[in-house]
Design a protein around this motif. Structure first.
Motif, PDB file in Angstrom:
ATOM      1  N   CYS A  31      -2.597  -7.518  -3.265  1.00  0.00           N
ATOM      2  CA  CYS A  31      -2.646  -7.181  -1.839  1.00  0.00           C
ATOM      3  C   CYS A  31      -2.641  -5.696  -1.531  1.00  0.00           C
ATOM      4  CB  CYS A  31      -1.526  -7.888  -1.085  1.00  0.00           C
ATOM      5  SG  CYS A  31       0.139  -7.343  -1.467  1.00  0.00           S
ATOM      6  N   ASP A  33      -1.865  -2.250  -0.123  1.00  0.00           N
ATOM      7  CA  ASP A  33      -1.043  -1.923   1.049  1.00  0.00           C
ATOM      8  C   ASP A  33      -1.303  -2.854   2.218  1.00  0.00           C
ATOM      9  OD1 ASP A  33      -3.484  -1.009   1.976  1.00  0.00           O
ATOM     10  OD2 ASP A  33      -2.818   1.049   2.306  1.00  0.00           O
ATOM     11  N   VAL A  73       0.952 -10.499  -3.441  1.00  0.00           N
ATOM     12  CA  VAL A  73       1.507 -10.001  -4.701  1.00  0.00           C
ATOM     13  C   VAL A  73       0.852  -8.655  -4.963  1.00  0.00           C
ATOM     14  CG1 VAL A  73       1.720 -10.390  -7.191  1.00  0.00           C
ATOM     15  CG2 VAL A  73       1.788 -12.333  -5.616  1.00  0.00           C
ATOM     16  N   GLU A  74       1.646  -7.698  -5.363  1.00  0.00           N
ATOM     17  CA  GLU A  74       1.151  -6.364  -5.704  1.00  0.00           C
ATOM     18  C   GLU A  74       1.995  -5.844  -6.855  1.00  0.00           C
ATOM     19  OE1 GLU A  74      -0.490  -2.918  -6.352  1.00  0.00           O
ATOM     20  OE2 GLU A  74      -1.417  -4.374  -5.005  1.00  0.00           O
ATOM     21  N   VAL A  80       4.097  -2.318  -2.416  1.00  0.00           N
ATOM     22  CA  VAL A  80       4.638  -3.534  -1.795  1.00  0.00           C
ATOM     23  C   VAL A  80       5.420  -3.160  -0.545  1.00  0.00           C
ATOM     24  CG1 VAL A  80       6.300  -5.432  -2.069  1.00  0.00           C
ATOM     25  CG2 VAL A  80       4.712  -4.891  -3.909  1.00  0.00           C
ATOM     26  N   LYS A  81       6.247  -2.140  -0.645  1.00  0.00           N
ATOM     27  CA  LYS A  81       7.039  -1.701   0.514  1.00  0.00           C
ATOM     28  C   LYS A  81       6.140  -1.226   1.654  1.00  0.00           C
ATOM     29  CE  LYS A  81      11.176  -0.370  -2.098  1.00  0.00           C
ATOM     30  NZ  LYS A  81      11.680  -1.707  -2.095  1.00  0.00           N
ATOM     31  N   CYS A  83       3.075  -2.279   2.263  1.00  0.00           N
ATOM     32  CA  CYS A  83       2.479  -3.499   2.816  1.00  0.00           C
ATOM     33  C   CYS A  83       3.480  -4.231   3.704  1.00  0.00           C
ATOM     34  CB  CYS A  83       1.997  -4.410   1.687  1.00  0.00           C
ATOM     35  SG  CYS A  83       1.220  -5.937   2.263  1.00  0.00           S
ATOM     36  N   GLN A  84       4.689  -4.398   3.227  1.00  0.00           N
ATOM     37  CA  GLN A  84       5.718  -5.085   4.009  1.00  0.00           C
ATOM     38  C   GLN A  84       5.952  -4.363   5.337  1.00  0.00           C
ATOM     39  OE1 GLN A  84       8.820  -4.937   1.054  1.00  0.00           O
ATOM     40  NE2 GLN A  84       8.375  -7.020   0.312  1.00  0.00           N
ATOM     41  N   ILE A 119       5.963 -11.282   0.516  1.00  0.00           N
ATOM     42  CA  ILE A 119       5.160 -10.189  -0.046  1.00  0.00           C
ATOM     43  C   ILE A 119       5.959  -9.616  -1.209  1.00  0.00           C
ATOM     44  CG2 ILE A 119       3.916  -8.044   0.413  1.00  0.00           C
ATOM     45  CD1 ILE A 119       3.016 -10.529   2.127  1.00  0.00           C
ATOM     46  N   CYS A 121       6.571  -8.047  -5.336  1.00  0.00           N
ATOM     47  CA  CYS A 121       6.137  -7.210  -6.444  1.00  0.00           C
ATOM     48  C   CYS A 121       5.912  -8.128  -7.637  1.00  0.00           C
ATOM     49  CB  CYS A 121       7.207  -6.168  -6.766  1.00  0.00           C
ATOM     50  SG  CYS A 121       6.688  -5.016  -8.044  1.00  0.00           S
ATOM     51  N   ASN A 129       7.263 -10.556 -12.539  1.00  0.00           N
ATOM     52  CA  ASN A 129       7.656  -9.296 -11.921  1.00  0.00           C
ATOM     53  C   ASN A 129       7.600  -8.229 -13.012  1.00  0.00           C
ATOM     54  OD1 ASN A 129       9.414  -7.076 -11.191  1.00  0.00           O
ATOM     55  ND2 ASN A 129      10.138  -8.348  -9.513  1.00  0.00           N
TER      56      ASN A 129
END
Length: 179
Positions: A31, A33, A73-74, A80-81, A83-84, A119, A121, A129
């Motif tokens: 995903c 960002d 998933v990234e 990830v942060k 994107c969240q 969302i 990691c 992970n």
């Protein structure tokens, strides 16, 4: 790899009917960002606004339902942060067009929890992970009526039914995965 807004729009136009459905589940296994997830969320929230903005309780429930249907998933924890945060800000932007910042502050903990849960990691090739080697685990959200939600967790590898005839591939870091 950055995906342009035009490419995102062109690709999502192929599945327009599906992404407008509030509860259609979507998984973006790389995903970044959140270019795709943000566009999909905006489409879902547009449907929520059209159908449910007359009632704040329904509006909030269907916003959460939209978020509960998005998964990402990234591999990079910092991305990830980003994107969240992006998905939270998009939700806030759209919510606050109809309701107050004070109401948003009450809804925010739920929005944040769902986004943090959905969302993740992870390495989509190894299905783990990358920091701790644990399997990627997704929450499935089911709706029981009267605004009740049930959560069940599933290991990503079990969801995709890795078969014996899957094609084995190697990532750029020489980690085995499959298609």
């Amino acid at each position: 790899v950055y995906t342009s807004d035009k490419l995102v729009s062109d690709m999502l136009s192929c599945v327009k009917d599906e992404i407008e459905r509030i509860d259609a589940r979507v998984l973006e296994p790389a995903c970044g960002d959140g270019n795709f997830l943000d566009a999909i969320l905006r489409s879902k929230l547009s449907s929520v606004v059209k159908k449910h903005s007359h009632s704040r309780i329904d509006y909030e429930f269907y916003i959460l339902r939209s978020l509960m249907s998005l998964y990402g998933v990234e591999i990079d924890a910092d991305t990830v942060k980003v994107c969240q945060h992006r998905l939270v800000e998009t939700t806030k932007e759209i919510y606050c067009q109809d309701y107050s910042n004070e109401q948003w502050e009450k809804l925010f903990p739920l929005v944040d929890y769902v986004i943090q849960t959905n969302i993740l990691c992870g390495d989509a090739l190894s299905l783990t992970n990358p920091t701790n080697g644990q399997p990627i685990v997704f929450a499935e959200w089911s709706f029981l009526g009267s605004y009740k939600v049930k959560r069940r967790d599933f290991i990503y590898e079990q969801l995709i039914n890795k078969s014996d005839n899957a094609e084995i591939v190697l990532s750029d870091r020489n980690i085995e995965g499959f298609i």
